[in-house]
Design an enzyme around this catalytic site. Structure first.
Site, short mmCIF file in Angstrom:
data_model
loop_
_atom_site.label_atom_id
_atom_site.label_comp_id
_atom_site.label_asym_id
_atom_site.label_seq_id
_atom_site.Cartn_x
_atom_site.Cartn_y
_atom_site.Cartn_z
N GLY A 59 0.10 -55.66 33.30
CA GLY A 59 1.42 -55.78 32.68
C GLY A 59 1.27 -56.46 31.33
O GLY A 59 0.26 -57.11 31.07
N CYS A 85 -5.96 -56.91 36.14
CA CYS A 85 -5.57 -57.49 34.86
C CYS A 85 -4.46 -58.55 35.06
O CYS A 85 -4.71 -59.58 35.65
CB CYS A 85 -5.14 -56.39 33.89
SG CYS A 85 -5.12 -56.95 32.19
N TYR A 86 -3.23 -58.27 34.62
CA TYR A 86 -2.15 -59.24 34.86
C TYR A 86 -2.06 -59.56 36.35
O TYR A 86 -1.80 -60.71 36.74
CB TYR A 86 -0.82 -58.68 34.35
CG TYR A 86 0.36 -59.61 34.60
CD1 TYR A 86 0.63 -60.66 33.72
CD2 TYR A 86 1.19 -59.45 35.71
CE1 TYR A 86 1.69 -61.52 33.95
CE2 TYR A 86 2.25 -60.30 35.95
CZ TYR A 86 2.50 -61.34 35.07
OH TYR A 86 3.55 -62.19 35.29
N HIS A 172 -9.73 -52.59 33.88
CA HIS A 172 -8.90 -51.51 34.44
C HIS A 172 -9.77 -50.46 35.14
O HIS A 172 -10.30 -49.57 34.48
CB HIS A 172 -8.06 -50.86 33.34
CG HIS A 172 -6.97 -51.76 32.86
ND1 HIS A 172 -5.75 -51.84 33.48
CD2 HIS A 172 -6.93 -52.65 31.85
CE1 HIS A 172 -4.99 -52.73 32.88
NE2 HIS A 172 -5.68 -53.24 31.88
N GLU A 174 -8.75 -48.07 36.92
CA GLU A 174 -8.04 -46.79 37.06
C GLU A 174 -8.23 -45.85 35.88
O GLU A 174 -7.92 -44.67 35.99
CB GLU A 174 -6.53 -47.06 37.29
CG GLU A 174 -5.77 -47.61 36.09
CD GLU A 174 -5.88 -49.14 35.91
OE1 GLU A 174 -6.84 -49.73 36.44
OE2 GLU A 174 -5.02 -49.71 35.23
N SER A 226 15.41 -22.94 39.73
CA SER A 226 15.41 -22.76 38.27
C SER A 226 14.40 -21.68 37.88
O SER A 226 14.36 -21.25 36.74
CB SER A 226 15.02 -24.06 37.59
OG SER A 226 13.67 -24.38 37.91
N GLY A 227 13.56 -21.30 38.83
CA GLY A 227 12.46 -20.41 38.50
C GLY A 227 11.17 -21.18 38.32
O GLY A 227 10.09 -20.62 38.27
N GLY A 228 11.26 -22.51 38.25
CA GLY A 228 10.08 -23.35 38.06
C GLY A 228 9.46 -23.75 39.39
O GLY A 228 10.04 -23.55 40.46
N VAL A 229 8.28 -24.33 39.29
CA VAL A 229 7.52 -24.64 40.49
C VAL A 229 8.15 -25.78 41.30
O VAL A 229 8.14 -25.74 42.53
CB VAL A 229 6.03 -24.93 40.13
CG1 VAL A 229 5.90 -26.10 39.20
CG2 VAL A 229 5.19 -25.18 41.37
N ASP A 230 8.74 -26.77 40.62
CA ASP A 230 9.25 -27.93 41.36
C ASP A 230 10.40 -27.55 42.29
O ASP A 230 10.40 -27.91 43.47
CB ASP A 230 9.75 -29.02 40.39
CG ASP A 230 8.70 -29.40 39.36
OD1 ASP A 230 7.52 -29.09 39.60
OD2 ASP A 230 9.06 -29.98 38.33
N SER A 231 11.38 -26.82 41.76
CA SER A 231 12.52 -26.49 42.61
C SER A 231 12.09 -25.52 43.71
O SER A 231 12.60 -25.56 44.83
CB SER A 231 13.66 -25.89 41.78
OG SER A 231 13.26 -24.72 41.11
N LYS A 369 2.81 -33.53 39.17
CA LYS A 369 2.85 -32.08 39.07
C LYS A 369 1.68 -31.39 39.78
O LYS A 369 1.88 -30.41 40.51
CB LYS A 369 2.83 -31.70 37.58
CG LYS A 369 3.22 -30.27 37.31
CD LYS A 369 4.69 -30.21 37.07
CE LYS A 369 5.22 -28.89 36.68
NZ LYS A 369 6.68 -28.99 36.52
#
Ligand code: XMP
Length: 513
Positions: A59, A85-86, A172, A174, A226-231, A369
């Site tokens: 942080g 770290c923090y 870090h 990560e 919507s036509g997208g992958v998420d929906s 995603k």
């Protein structure tokens, strides 16, 4: 108890780090489920939870700063903890060690020497490169802690209390700039915390289905596609959980790319066998957009019209109590102020849930995603659907500078299909976040077949990005750009010129409007 319920998770406490989400991601890549919680998550959230281990993020604050984020260490008792770290400084500060403000800050690559590996540095070399970014540092570990590693500058780089299984690292692990970071995180998960790598797309699906069943009960749900992958993936998951009590609604606003509306119908109604209501609103949207050139006005009209049509479709279906949304992790701003069921107005169908008194079902809100894509594959969605590029809710309307007309949509669709085909043929698609065509609104003079031509200028946009917050324009090979330009000018009537957009984000945005 089911297998799903037995599985245990890691909580990453967010102290405002730029990298907090990345820590979750690394843990999940190791096969352990991780969630980001606010640093001041209330005690009740811990009680009876299945949290197996805790990671404290970094942080920007100093532990001495007024209002610096704190944590109640009660939740640490009996759980392995890794402070980064923090997170390490706070751990030391709260447990009776000493932290000093940053006379010798370290930023960037640093070399570290391991003095005592314990479990955390198991299998790692005695000397390794790590990524540092800190001002303050620990000069005296708290009682019970030992110094495990120091940096070249002599700064304490890692501490550990093997009894309580509490550790801290100043660097870090990560980020990719710490080559041994993944191994260190795995050591924490598997050697220190004794967790097992059992989080996979399949296990996620089992758990999500169970959660959805509990939430929805005997209720009915609708999903806006919507036509997208998420929906699509969100709807497929809910369909698996509650079957025919979910109906997918697809409002075809006529602003999708070539062939997409047909694909949605085929896939959802056909392959996935979901109840599907299609609203053909192509003409209605064209009418709404007639004469509109202001980008925000376009977005407003599209949003409003979408909501009206969606509401009408839902009423026709006899109503529902739940709305499925494909909200993803980066969309969720975990503020810690009752975040769990907060309605996100920034999302595609913002405004709808409040107005229709719908409760949200957001089965993907913990995922990134690429994880959504993995889940989609596991659910049996075809590759073309799961690998679809991100696409804005208002569709091609925000890629047409100026008025949206049927003719201009036709030009853009044809040009965009060529951009997609050529990028994919050259094998470049996987390395790109998005690649598409834009109608710039500039009309220029050209010569076609010995005649003067006056037509649209198409811009080709291709970007690389991690999360769309920032993006770089992609250095597409010249021969690919040349083929795209040759084909668009030859094959798309009404287009006389092709340019390549070399603007990064910031200062530009990915879309033009
Ligand atoms: P910008 O243009 O802001 O876009 O750099 C960032 C990412 O978001 C997508 N985008 C949208 N997605 N509704 C969406 O669901 C929208 O209104 C919208 N506007 C932009 C864009 O395609 C890019 O991936």
């Amino acid at each position: 108890m089911s297998g799903a319920a037995r599985r245990r998770k890691v909580v990453v406490l967010d102290f405002g780090a730029q990298y907090a989400q990345l820590i979750c991601r690394r843990v999940r890549e190791a096969g352990v489920y991780a969630e980001l919680w606010p640093h001041d998550a209330p005690g009740a959230r811990w009680e009876g939870s299945d949290v197996a281990a805790i990671i404290l993020s970094g942080g920007p604050e100093s532990v001495y700063a007024e209002g610096a984020p704190r944590v109640d260490t009660a939740a640490f008792v009996g759980r392995p903890v890794l402070g980064i770290c923090y997170g390490m400084q706070l751990l030391a500060h709260l447990l009776g060690g000493r932290v000093v403000p940053g006379a010798v800050g370290e930023y960037g690559r640093a070399r570290l020497t391991v003095e005592e590996p314990l479990d955390l540095f198991h299998g790692l070399p005695p000397s390794m490169d790590v990524w540092m970014s800190h001002g303050d540092h620990v000069v005296e570990p708290p009682p019970g802690f030992r110094v495990l590693a120091r940096s070249e500058a002599g700064v304490i780089a890692a501490v550990g209390d093997p009894e309580r299984r509490w550790y801290g690292v100043q660097f870090h692990p990560e980020v990719t700039h710490t080559p041994g970071g993944t191994a260190l995180i795995r050591n924490f998960l598997f050697r220190v915390a004794g967790l097992r790598a059992e989080w996979t797309p399949a296990s996620f699906i089992d758990e999500a289905v169970e959660r959805i069943r509990q939430q929805v009960g005997e209720g009915r749900a609708i999903a806006a596609l919507s036509g997208g992958v998420d929906s699509m993936v969100a709807a497929a998951l809910v369909h698996r959980a509650i079957g025919e009590r979910l109906t997918a609604v697809f409002v075809d606003h006529g602003l999708l790319r070539e062939g997409e509306a047909e694909e949605v119908r085929r896939l959802v109604g056909g392959t996935l066998g979901m109840p599907l209501k299609v609203v053909d609103a192509r003409q209605r949207f064209l009418d709404e957009l007639r004469g509109v050139v202001d980008p925000e006005e376009k977005r407003r009209r599209i949003g409003r019209t979408f909501i009206e049509l969606f509401e009408a479709a839902t009423t026709e279906l006899g109503g529902a109590e739940f709305l499925v949304q494909g909200t993803l992790y980066p969309d969720v701003v975990e503020s810690g102020r009752g975040a769990a069921d907060v309605i996100k107005t920034h999302h595609n169908v913002g405004g709808l849930p409040e107005r229709m008194r719908l409760r949200l079902v957001e089965p993907l809100r913990e995922l990134f995603k690429d994880e959504v894509r993995a889940v989609g594959r596991q659910l049996g969605l075809p590759e073309a659907a799961v690998m679809r590029q991100p696409f804005p809710g208002p569709g091609l309307a925000v890629r047409i500078v100026g008025e949206v007309t049927a003719e201009r949509l036709r030009v853009l669709r044809a040009a965009d299909a060529i951009v997609r085909a050529e990028v994919e043929r050259a094998g470049l698609a996987r390395g790109l976040w998005q690649y598409f065509a834009v109608l710039t609104g500039a009309h220029t003079v050209g010569v076609k077949g010995d005649r003067r031509a006056y037509g649209e200028t198409v811009a080709v946009r291709a970007v690389t990005s991690e999360d769309a917050m920032t993006a770089d324009w992609a250095e597409l090979p010249h021969e690919v750009l040349k083929r795209i330009a040759d084909r668009i000018t030859a094959e798309v009537p009404g287009c006389t010129r092709v340019v390549y957009d070399i603007t990064s984000k910031p200062p530009g945005t990915i879309e033009w409007e």
